[in-house]
Scaffold this motif. Structure first.
Motif, short mmCIF file in Angstrom:
data_model
loop_
_atom_site.label_atom_id
_atom_site.label_comp_id
_atom_site.label_asym_id
_atom_site.label_seq_id
_atom_site.Cartn_x
_atom_site.Cartn_y
_atom_site.Cartn_z
N TRP A 189 -3.06 -7.13 8.50
CA TRP A 189 -2.24 -6.56 9.58
C TRP A 189 -2.08 -7.55 10.73
CZ3 TRP A 189 -5.61 -1.66 9.02
CH2 TRP A 189 -5.07 -0.83 8.02
N GLN A 190 -3.10 -8.39 10.90
CA GLN A 190 -3.06 -9.38 11.97
C GLN A 190 -1.87 -10.33 11.81
OE1 GLN A 190 -6.84 -11.23 13.47
NE2 GLN A 190 -6.04 -13.04 12.47
N ASN A 191 -1.46 -10.55 10.55
CA ASN A 191 -0.37 -11.48 10.27
C ASN A 191 0.97 -10.79 10.01
OD1 ASN A 191 -2.12 -13.77 10.36
ND2 ASN A 191 -2.87 -13.24 8.32
N SER A 192 1.01 -9.48 10.21
CA SER A 192 2.26 -8.74 10.04
C SER A 192 2.74 -8.25 11.40
CB SER A 192 2.06 -7.56 9.09
OG SER A 192 1.15 -6.62 9.65
N GLY A 193 3.92 -7.67 11.45
CA GLY A 193 4.42 -7.13 12.71
C GLY A 193 3.56 -5.98 13.18
N TYR A 194 3.44 -5.82 14.49
CA TYR A 194 2.55 -4.79 15.01
C TYR A 194 3.04 -3.39 14.66
CZ TYR A 194 -0.47 -1.98 17.86
OH TYR A 194 -1.39 -1.03 18.26
N ASP A 195 4.34 -3.18 14.60
CA ASP A 195 4.85 -1.85 14.25
C ASP A 195 4.28 -1.38 12.92
OD1 ASP A 195 6.28 -2.04 16.54
OD2 ASP A 195 8.26 -1.76 15.63
N ALA A 196 4.30 -2.26 11.92
CA ALA A 196 3.79 -1.91 10.59
C ALA A 196 2.28 -1.66 10.65
CB ALA A 196 4.11 -3.01 9.59
N ALA A 197 1.58 -2.50 11.40
CA ALA A 197 0.13 -2.34 11.52
C ALA A 197 -0.21 -1.01 12.20
CB ALA A 197 -0.46 -3.50 12.32
N TYR A 198 0.53 -0.70 13.24
CA TYR A 198 0.29 0.54 13.99
C TYR A 198 0.47 1.76 13.10
CZ TYR A 198 0.90 4.25 17.45
OH TYR A 198 0.79 5.42 18.16
N GLN A 199 1.57 1.79 12.35
CA GLN A 199 1.84 2.92 11.46
C GLN A 199 0.73 3.05 10.42
OE1 GLN A 199 4.26 5.10 11.86
NE2 GLN A 199 5.07 4.02 13.62
N SER A 200 0.28 1.93 9.88
CA SER A 200 -0.76 1.96 8.86
C SER A 200 -2.08 2.47 9.43
CB SER A 200 -0.97 0.55 8.29
OG SER A 200 0.19 0.10 7.63
N ILE A 201 -2.41 2.02 10.62
CA ILE A 201 -3.70 2.39 11.20
C ILE A 201 -3.74 3.87 11.59
CG2 ILE A 201 -5.29 2.01 13.13
CD1 ILE A 201 -4.42 -0.94 13.08
N ILE A 202 -2.68 4.39 12.17
CA ILE A 202 -2.73 5.81 12.55
C ILE A 202 -2.72 6.71 11.32
CG2 ILE A 202 -1.69 5.39 14.81
CD1 ILE A 202 0.90 6.65 13.74
N SER A 203 -2.11 6.26 10.23
CA SER A 203 -2.17 7.02 8.99
C SER A 203 -3.60 7.01 8.44
CB SER A 203 -1.21 6.43 7.96
OG SER A 203 0.13 6.60 8.36
N PHE A 204 -4.22 5.85 8.49
CA PHE A 204 -5.62 5.74 8.09
C PHE A 204 -6.49 6.66 8.93
CE2 PHE A 204 -9.66 3.82 9.41
CZ PHE A 204 -10.34 3.79 8.21
N GLU A 205 -6.28 6.67 10.22
CA GLU A 205 -7.10 7.49 11.11
C GLU A 205 -6.92 8.98 10.83
OE1 GLU A 205 -7.47 4.43 14.91
OE2 GLU A 205 -5.81 5.87 14.88
N ALA A 206 -5.72 9.38 10.44
CA ALA A 206 -5.49 10.77 10.07
C ALA A 206 -6.30 11.13 8.83
CB ALA A 206 -3.99 11.01 9.82
N ALA A 207 -6.35 10.22 7.86
CA ALA A 207 -7.11 10.47 6.63
C ALA A 207 -8.59 10.63 6.94
CB ALA A 207 -6.90 9.32 5.64
N VAL A 208 -9.11 9.78 7.82
CA VAL A 208 -10.52 9.85 8.19
C VAL A 208 -10.82 11.16 8.93
CG1 VAL A 208 -12.34 8.82 9.61
CG2 VAL A 208 -10.81 7.36 8.27
N ALA A 209 -9.98 11.51 9.87
CA ALA A 209 -10.20 12.72 10.67
C ALA A 209 -10.20 13.97 9.79
CB ALA A 209 -9.14 12.83 11.76
N ASN A 210 -9.39 13.96 8.72
CA ASN A 210 -9.26 15.13 7.85
C ASN A 210 -10.24 15.14 6.69
OD1 ASN A 210 -7.11 16.64 9.06
ND2 ASN A 210 -5.71 15.02 8.43
N ASN A 211 -11.04 14.08 6.56
CA ASN A 211 -11.97 14.00 5.43
C ASN A 211 -13.13 14.96 5.65
OD1 ASN A 211 -14.24 13.03 3.75
ND2 ASN A 211 -12.78 11.44 3.17
N GLN A 212 -13.28 15.91 4.75
CA GLN A 212 -14.31 16.93 4.87
C GLN A 212 -15.67 16.48 4.38
OE1 GLN A 212 -12.89 20.59 3.11
NE2 GLN A 212 -10.90 20.45 4.12
#
Length: 236
Positions: free
Chosen positions: A144-167
């Protein structure tokens, strides 16, 4: 590169999401992606992450440190400057006190960040599932460090949603992972803004964040800053 990152995100999301939460997580991904596209690239905030404040404090303190044009090179001197700046940050002062820093551990991170990250996660008390989830996330952060921040941002918040919802993850495991991801998200934003060109080459700040997050959010911030600043100094 974009398609590759999307594919890797899908693998990461599955590794951090259990069968009971997967359907809700995928729904959340779509909602968050739709709502966040308007703001992606404007700021690194994700209010859905309960530990987002750690990332904000990280960037505020980094700004304050770099604005001071300090020339310190030793761990102890830089640590003292961070302590002084931290006392002026009300957000950090509202968090539980950060733990004293082990300078030898920080130097180890600066010298061998990837190896130290692997050891820090492997030796933690977290479950195998949460360890794998955090390890895979930190590996993708380098891409992500070498890609555009928009793509990194979208990926990270999706990841964070998965973690928050993990039971299956405990509340503490979620805190560790989400604190680390918040600091990573804000740090990548800082690099994308070119406020400090050397900062984008630093891996140490992310490793320091993980090590500190095992204690608490404040410790994650201070250790991330110290390891990151020292790592950046070695590239100059």
């Amino acid at each position: 590169m974009k398609n590759f990152l999307i594919s890797m995100l899908a693998v990461l999301a599955l590794s951090c999401t259990n069968d009971y939460a997967r359907e809700d997580s995928e729904s959340n991904f779509k909602k968050k992606d739709a709502n966040s596209k308007k703001n992606a690239g404007l700021n690194p905030e994700n209010t859905a992450n309960a530990y987002d404040i750690a990332g904000k404090i990280h960037n505020d303190l980094l700004d304050a440190y770099l604005s001071g044009n300090f020339s310190d090179q030793t761990i102890s001197a830089i640590s003292s400057k961070i302590d002084s700046i931290s006392l002026l940050n009300s957000d950090l002062q509202n968090l539980p006190s950060y733990y004293p820093i082990n300078f030898q551990e920080i130097q180890g991170i600066v010298d061998s960040p990837e190896m130290q990250l692997e050891q820090i996660i492997a030796n933690s008390w977290m479950s195998t599932g949460s360890k794998n989830c955090l390890s895979e996330f930190m590996s993708l952060a380098a891409l992500w460090q070498n890609s555009g921040y928009d793509a990194a941002y979208q990926s990270i918040i999706s990841f964070e949603a998965a973690v928050a919802n993990n039971q299956q993850f405990s509340a503490e495991e979620k805190r560790i992972i989400l604190t680390s991801s918040a600091i990573t998200r804000y740090s990548l934003y800082y690099a994308s803004e070119r406020k400090d060109k050397d900062w984008e080459t630093s891996v140490g700040n992310r490793v320091g964040a993980v090590q500190g997050a095992l204690s608490n959010s404040a410790t994650a911030v201070t250790r991330s800053l110290l390891a990151g600043i020292l790592s950046s100094n070695t590239t100059e």
